[in-house]
Design a protein around this motif. Structure first.
Motif, short mmCIF file in Angstrom:
data_model
loop_
_atom_site.label_atom_id
_atom_site.label_comp_id
_atom_site.label_asym_id
_atom_site.label_seq_id
_atom_site.Cartn_x
_atom_site.Cartn_y
_atom_site.Cartn_z
N ASP A 161 37.71 38.74 50.63
CA ASP A 161 38.42 38.27 49.43
C ASP A 161 39.76 37.63 49.82
O ASP A 161 40.44 38.08 50.75
CB ASP A 161 38.70 39.45 48.47
CG ASP A 161 37.55 39.71 47.52
OD1 ASP A 161 36.60 38.89 47.47
OD2 ASP A 161 37.58 40.76 46.83
N GLN A 162 40.14 36.61 49.04
CA GLN A 162 41.43 35.94 49.22
C GLN A 162 42.41 36.53 48.22
O GLN A 162 42.12 36.57 47.02
CB GLN A 162 41.26 34.44 49.03
CG GLN A 162 40.33 33.87 50.11
CD GLN A 162 40.00 32.41 49.92
OE1 GLN A 162 39.66 31.98 48.82
NE2 GLN A 162 40.08 31.65 50.99
N VAL A 163 43.55 36.99 48.73
CA VAL A 163 44.44 37.84 47.92
C VAL A 163 45.84 37.26 47.86
O VAL A 163 46.36 36.73 48.86
CB VAL A 163 44.50 39.27 48.53
CG1 VAL A 163 45.36 40.18 47.65
CG2 VAL A 163 43.12 39.85 48.71
N LEU A 164 46.45 37.36 46.68
CA LEU A 164 47.85 36.98 46.49
C LEU A 164 48.61 38.19 45.98
O LEU A 164 48.22 38.81 44.98
CB LEU A 164 47.93 35.83 45.47
CG LEU A 164 49.33 35.43 45.00
CD1 LEU A 164 50.20 34.94 46.15
CD2 LEU A 164 49.22 34.34 43.92
N LEU A 165 49.69 38.55 46.67
CA LEU A 165 50.51 39.71 46.30
C LEU A 165 51.94 39.28 46.00
O LEU A 165 52.55 38.58 46.81
CB LEU A 165 50.52 40.72 47.45
CG LEU A 165 51.52 41.88 47.35
CD1 LEU A 165 51.11 42.87 46.26
CD2 LEU A 165 51.65 42.61 48.68
N GLY A 183 39.87 44.53 54.36
CA GLY A 183 39.05 43.35 54.62
C GLY A 183 39.46 42.06 53.94
O GLY A 183 38.65 41.12 53.89
N ALA A 184 40.70 41.98 53.44
CA ALA A 184 41.15 40.70 52.87
C ALA A 184 41.09 39.62 53.94
O ALA A 184 41.34 39.89 55.12
CB ALA A 184 42.58 40.84 52.35
N SER A 185 40.77 38.38 53.54
CA SER A 185 40.84 37.28 54.50
C SER A 185 42.23 36.66 54.37
O SER A 185 43.18 37.11 55.01
CB SER A 185 39.70 36.28 54.26
OG SER A 185 39.69 35.85 52.91
N GLN A 186 42.36 35.67 53.48
CA GLN A 186 43.70 35.13 53.24
C GLN A 186 44.51 36.17 52.46
O GLN A 186 44.02 36.74 51.48
CB GLN A 186 43.58 33.85 52.44
CG GLN A 186 44.87 33.06 52.35
CD GLN A 186 44.64 31.74 51.67
OE1 GLN A 186 44.24 31.69 50.51
NE2 GLN A 186 44.87 30.66 52.39
N LEU A 187 45.72 36.44 52.91
CA LEU A 187 46.58 37.42 52.24
C LEU A 187 47.98 36.81 52.12
O LEU A 187 48.74 36.77 53.08
CB LEU A 187 46.60 38.73 53.06
CG LEU A 187 47.49 39.87 52.59
CD1 LEU A 187 47.34 40.14 51.11
CD2 LEU A 187 47.15 41.14 53.37
#
Ligand SMILES: [Zn+2]
Ligand SMILES: [Zn+2]
Length: 333
Positions: A161-165, A183-187
């Motif tokens: 998963d691609q994640v924005l924090l 297991g995030a990909s883009q973080l």
């Protein structure tokens, strides 16, 4: 014994109070280290459901000092951390694995006396023994990490998963490590502070942006992210953050806002983009997995302690103002 007592909202004192003798099924813990949480500040300001007077403190580690009747297994001198949750275990929520919504909800340091004192009494079921190579500071970090573990249970991140924090404070930094480990990909991480973003890079953020660079975040993922998490609790940030949620994406509200805050949300987007909006309330039987995460060194919380202060200095810390660049501040008792 010496304790920090919040007598009423806005009034905290260090004073001598009665030693908490353990009752049936309880042990008294000699407190070593206590983390200060946003909730403690809310209790100090009268913005929480606590009764007064109260001794705050719900993130702590220490040593077993005295054991009450009907306590199996434990001996004095053992090093422990303590799950502050006081779920009744009998109501319909407790009986359906929703103890964090217990009809008789309570917590050490929130509804009964906590750990900003030399001693605190606790139910023995809430104890976790900590190994020799786990420091008191790490032991006092299990509780905040348990909130992160519960958030991860709520999120059900899929590998890749691609994640924005939004928000790289003490909780955000733990979320970064958790999201990466899960297991995030883009973080992608957004914060005001360049120093906090540098730390986010060390923990596994793939991209970091200061808050004035949201256009660049949009360029990176024009259709939005699989997962968006807010760890700021700031309504203006949240309103922006949700719009970065992509098709069939999930938005998680981790940061705590004022209880009377509102945001604007476009319900067409919610419908059209198949969004899922999630909350995550504190801990829900997640103390032991958080302990295991620290024990196995999957999550490193030690660098998140910016400062260790005395019980006496805690009063001015609660009063504020507080340095916004600090991550976690702990008390050495
Ligand atoms: Zn807390
Ligand atoms: Zn209950």
């Amino acid at each position: 014994m010496k304790a920090l007592v919040i007598e009423k909202p806005g009034q905290a004192v260090i004073k001598d109070v009665a030693y908490p003798k353990p009752g049936r099924g309880e042990v008294t813990v000699k407190v070593n280290q206590v983390g200060i949480c946003g909730t403690d500040v809310h209790i100090y300001k009268g913005e929480f459901l606590s009764p007064y007077p109260i001794i705050p403190g719900h993130e702590f580690s220490g040593v077993i000092h005295e054991i009450g009747e009907d306590v199996p297994e434990y001996v004095t001198g053992e090093r422990v951390a303590v799950d502050p949750s006081l779920f009744c275990g009998k109501c319909s929520y407790c009986l359906t694995n929703r103890g964090n919504h217990c009809e008789n909800w309570g917590a050490l340091g929130n509804t009964v006396d906590g750990s900003m004192a030399e001693y605190v009494k606790v139910p023995y079921e809430n104890l976790v023994r900590i190994p020799d190579d786990m420091s008191d500071a790490e032991g006092a970090f299990i509780e905040p990490l348990a909130c992160v573990v519960y958030a991860m249970h709520r999120l059900k991140l899929k590998v890749g998963d691609q994640v924005l924090l939004f928000g790289a404070g003490a909780m955000g930094q733990q979320l970064i490590q958790a999201l990466k480990t899960a297991g995030a990909s883009q973080l992608v991480v957004v914060d005001l502070s360049v120093e906090k973003l540098a730390m986010a890079n060390e923990w596994g953020a793939s991209h970091t942006f200061t808050s004035d660079k949201l256009d660049e975040v949009r360029e990176l993922q024009p259709r939005g992210f699989d997962i968006v998490v807010d760890a700021t609790g700031i309504p203006e940030v949240i309103e922006q953050a949700i719009t970065f949620t992509g098709p069939v994406g999930k938005y998680l509200q981790f940061g705590v806002t004022p209880s009377d805050a509102f945001i604007k949300l476009n319900p067409f987007d919610l419908y059209h983009k198949d969004w899922t909006l999630l909350g995550t309330m504190a801990i829900n039987h997640t103390f032991i997995p958080a302990f295991n995460w620290i024990k196995e060194k999957r999550i490193d919380v030690k660098p998140l302690v910016s400062k260790t202060i005395s019980l006496e200095d805690t009063i001015s810390f609660l009063e504020g103002p507080r340095d916004p660049n600090l991550l976690k501040v702990q008390i050495k008792i």
